[in-house]
Design a protein around this motif. Structure first.
Motif, PDB file in Angstrom:
ATOM      1  N   GLY A  27     -24.760 -51.528 -69.498  1.00  0.00           N
ATOM      2  CA  GLY A  27     -23.747 -52.023 -68.569  1.00  0.00           C
ATOM      3  C   GLY A  27     -22.806 -53.013 -69.226  1.00  0.00           C
ATOM      4  O   GLY A  27     -21.587 -52.994 -68.981  1.00  0.00           O
ATOM      5  N   LEU A  28     -23.351 -53.861 -70.077  1.00  0.00           N
ATOM      6  CA  LEU A  28     -22.518 -54.808 -70.810  1.00  0.00           C
ATOM      7  C   LEU A  28     -21.548 -54.073 -71.729  1.00  0.00           C
ATOM      8  O   LEU A  28     -20.365 -54.416 -71.812  1.00  0.00           O
TER       9      LEU A  28
ATOM     10  N   MET B  66     -17.509 -54.061 -71.507  1.00  0.00           N
ATOM     11  CA  MET B  66     -16.647 -54.397 -72.639  1.00  0.00           C
ATOM     12  C   MET B  66     -15.588 -53.322 -72.856  1.00  0.00           C
ATOM     13  O   MET B  66     -14.424 -53.639 -73.155  1.00  0.00           O
ATOM     14  N   LEU B  67     -15.967 -52.048 -72.693  1.00  0.00           N
ATOM     15  CA  LEU B  67     -14.995 -50.961 -72.823  1.00  0.00           C
ATOM     16  C   LEU B  67     -13.943 -51.022 -71.725  1.00  0.00           C
ATOM     17  O   LEU B  67     -12.752 -50.819 -71.982  1.00  0.00           O
ATOM     18  N   VAL B  68     -14.375 -51.293 -70.498  1.00  0.00           N
ATOM     19  CA  VAL B  68     -13.430 -51.394 -69.380  1.00  0.00           C
ATOM     20  C   VAL B  68     -12.458 -52.546 -69.615  1.00  0.00           C
ATOM     21  O   VAL B  68     -11.245 -52.402 -69.389  1.00  0.00           O
TER      22      VAL B  68
ATOM     23  N   LEU C  21     -23.255 -50.577 -76.907  1.00  0.00           N
ATOM     24  CA  LEU C  21     -23.718 -49.310 -76.340  1.00  0.00           C
ATOM     25  C   LEU C  21     -24.772 -48.660 -77.230  1.00  0.00           C
ATOM     26  O   LEU C  21     -25.766 -48.117 -76.732  1.00  0.00           O
ATOM     27  N   ALA C  22     -24.583 -48.725 -78.540  1.00  0.00           N
ATOM     28  CA  ALA C  22     -25.576 -48.161 -79.455  1.00  0.00           C
ATOM     29  C   ALA C  22     -26.898 -48.920 -79.363  1.00  0.00           C
ATOM     30  O   ALA C  22     -27.977 -48.317 -79.438  1.00  0.00           O
ATOM     31  N   LEU C  23     -26.823 -50.238 -79.174  1.00  0.00           N
ATOM     32  CA  LEU C  23     -28.045 -51.038 -79.055  1.00  0.00           C
ATOM     33  C   LEU C  23     -28.818 -50.729 -77.774  1.00  0.00           C
ATOM     34  O   LEU C  23     -30.012 -50.996 -77.701  1.00  0.00           O
ATOM     35  N   SER C  24     -28.158 -50.182 -76.779  1.00  0.00           N
ATOM     36  CA  SER C  24     -28.851 -49.866 -75.528  1.00  0.00           C
ATOM     37  C   SER C  24     -29.731 -48.629 -75.665  1.00  0.00           C
ATOM     38  O   SER C  24     -30.624 -48.411 -74.845  1.00  0.00           O
ATOM     39  N   VAL C  25     -29.493 -47.831 -76.690  1.00  0.00           N
ATOM     40  CA  VAL C  25     -30.250 -46.586 -76.852  1.00  0.00           C
ATOM     41  C   VAL C  25     -31.726 -46.861 -77.134  1.00  0.00           C
ATOM     42  O   VAL C  25     -32.605 -46.183 -76.591  1.00  0.00           O
TER      43      VAL C  25
END
Length: 149
Positions: A38-39, A43-45, A67-71
């Motif tokens: 979500g973070l 950040m993208l938005v 986003l990669a760290l959320s994987v």
């Protein structure tokens, strides 16, 4: 045709026999992964709406990294839920990184104290859950037969 490959993909026990601590750990790790994702999306938005346009390349790199760290926590949560042996290591790595991050956040006081405490306490709870003997047995970690004493 051998069934070894398919048996490696099936859970060791059913959901009815999944230890409650392992279920709790899977839920907490999934929540952590969703918060991080979500973070990254936020950040993208912010980048797309121009609210964070100081350095576009840096903002895009930061969002992609988050986003990669959320994987990792999301994969670990799925593995814990499905009682996969490999999932305990990634889940523990995420928690071992979260404890000092939460502690550092809590040192800043105010709202950071609450956020840091939540991160650190959640991480400690997950570590206790995945290291419990019942979770270890359910994941098939450790000796399969009792040792002679």
């Amino acid at each position: 045709m051998s069934t070894d490959a398919s048996s490696a993909e099936t859970p060791r026990t059913s959901a009815a026999t999944r230890p409650a601590r392992l279920t709790a750990a899977a839920a907490l790790v999934a929540a952590q992964g969703l918060v991080v994702a979500g973070l990254g999306i936020a950040m993208l938005v912010m980048l797309l709406t121009g609210r964070h346009a100081d350095d576009t390349v840096q903002a895009l790199t930061g969002a992609a990294t988050v986003l990669a760290l959320s994987v990792l926590p999301l994969a670990a949560a799925r593995g814990l839920w499905l009682l996969r042996r490999w999932s305990r290591g990634p889940a523990m790595i995420v928690q071992l990184m979260a404890v000092p991050a939460g502690w550092q956040m809590a040192q800043n006081g105010g709202v950071w104290l609450a956020g840091g405490a939540a991160i650190a306490l959640t991480a400690l709870a997950v570590l206790v859950c995945v290291l419990s003997p019942t979770a270890t047995r359910a994941l098939g970690i450790g000796p399969s037969e009792p040792r002679d004493v």
